[in-house]
Design an enzyme around this catalytic site. Structure first.
Site, mmCIF file in Angstrom:
data_model
loop_
_atom_site.group_PDB
_atom_site.id
_atom_site.type_symbol
_atom_site.label_atom_id
_atom_site.label_comp_id
_atom_site.label_asym_id
_atom_site.label_seq_id
_atom_site.Cartn_x
_atom_site.Cartn_y
_atom_site.Cartn_z
ATOM 1 C CD GLU A 152 -18.330 45.851 1.723
ATOM 2 O OE1 GLU A 152 -17.112 45.801 1.498
ATOM 3 O OE2 GLU A 152 -19.187 45.362 0.945
ATOM 4 C CG ASP A 187 -13.475 46.266 1.547
ATOM 5 O OD1 ASP A 187 -12.344 46.796 1.535
ATOM 6 O OD2 ASP A 187 -13.920 45.588 0.603
ATOM 7 C CD GLN A 215 -15.204 41.806 1.257
ATOM 8 O OE1 GLN A 215 -15.626 42.946 1.101
ATOM 9 N NE2 GLN A 215 -15.704 40.772 0.609
ATOM 10 C CD GLU A 251 -14.911 42.804 -2.490
ATOM 11 O OE1 GLU A 251 -16.020 42.426 -2.912
ATOM 12 O OE2 GLU A 251 -14.786 43.689 -1.633
#
Length: 271
Positions: A152, A187, A215, A251
């Site tokens: 990530e 993300d 996310q 998140e």
């Protein structure tokens, strides 16, 4: 229709951790993610999942440590992964094996592997070969276990000197490792802070099949995705249009209690 997973490390923090599973299920979530399972017996977590009809879809490999207790404490001690750090290969391998063991108990298909903080005086590029070597080994272990590892990109404001920051760098690592068992965790909060142009990134990378988890959180406050500078209604529609079928992890840090802030989901709930 987007599938949302509650992140139990950031959401429901008004409750003890083991009580957050029930709260998420009561609010209609069918899947959860969280940072780390290592402070608990995996069988205890599995019992919570099963009791509340929840699926575990993601957790992180340990940020450091050679034993379970050290792994559980490493994040609070400032560790942020070892995949790209010289001299830490033993910890990296121990962490991957422990994560795969827990994933088997929890029936979790995906594990995020943290890269680490670039040491002072070291250039990021000099660590790439080591990171690739570690990820090749880890991906092989994951394949044998029937799991997928994720990397990530994380923004440098929240995590200064983190090794991996950009989507293109993550996909370069995938090219170098060349394994079907390694994919990207995208993300959108981090992506917006580092690069922006999030919709274009989604159009570029989702059709490749190399993004296994998304996310979300608002920017800049990292709160519910119905505020801030990102237009998530548009992005969720785009993700649907692109035919992406994975989970979207929530998140974010609720602005005023988890349950009070869940109204943003209303357009995306079945029925």
């Amino acid at each position: 229709m987007p599938q949302f997973a509650a992140n139990l490390s950031l959401m429901y923090t008004e409750l003890p951790f083991l009580d957050r599973f029930a709260a998420a299920a009561e609010d209609g979530f069918t899947a959860v993610e969280y940072l780390f399972p290592y402070a608990w017996d995996a069988r205890t977590l599995r019992a919570r999942l099963q009791a509340h009809g929840l699926q575990q879809v993601l957790f992180n490999a340990p940020p450091a440590g050679l034993g379970r207790a050290a792994m559980a404490a490493a994040w609070d001690q400032g560790e942020r992964g070892t995949a790209a750090l010289p001299g830490r290969q033993a910890e990296f391998r121990a962490g991957v094996l422990q994560a795969l063991e827990d994933a088997e108990v929890l029936d979790c298909p995906r594990i995020h592997v943290l890269s680490g903080i670039v040491p002072p005086g070291v250039e990021r590029e000099s660590l790439k070969g080591l990171c690739v070597e570690n990820l090749q080994w880890a991906a092989e272990q994951a394949g044998r276990a029937g799991r997928t590892l994720l990397i990530e990109p994380i923004n440098l404001r929240d995590m200064p000197r983190y090794f991996l920051n950009r989507q293109d760098h993550a996909h370069e690592l995938l090219d170098a490792v060349d394994s079907p068992h390694l994919k990207v965790q995208m993300d959108l909060y981090h992506c917006q802070i580092v690069e922006g142009d999030v919709a274009t990134k989604l159009r570029r990378y989702l059709p490749t099949g190399r993004v296994a988890h998304i996310q979300v959180a608002s920017v800049p406050e990292r709160q519910e995705p119905d505020r801030g500078e990102l237009h998530y209604s548009y992005l969720f529609e785009l993700i649907d249009q692109l035919g992406w079928q994975g989970w979207i992890g929530c998140e974010y840090r609720p602005a005023a209690g988890t349950r009070a802030g869940l109204g943003w989901r209303a357009p995306w709930l079945p029925g």
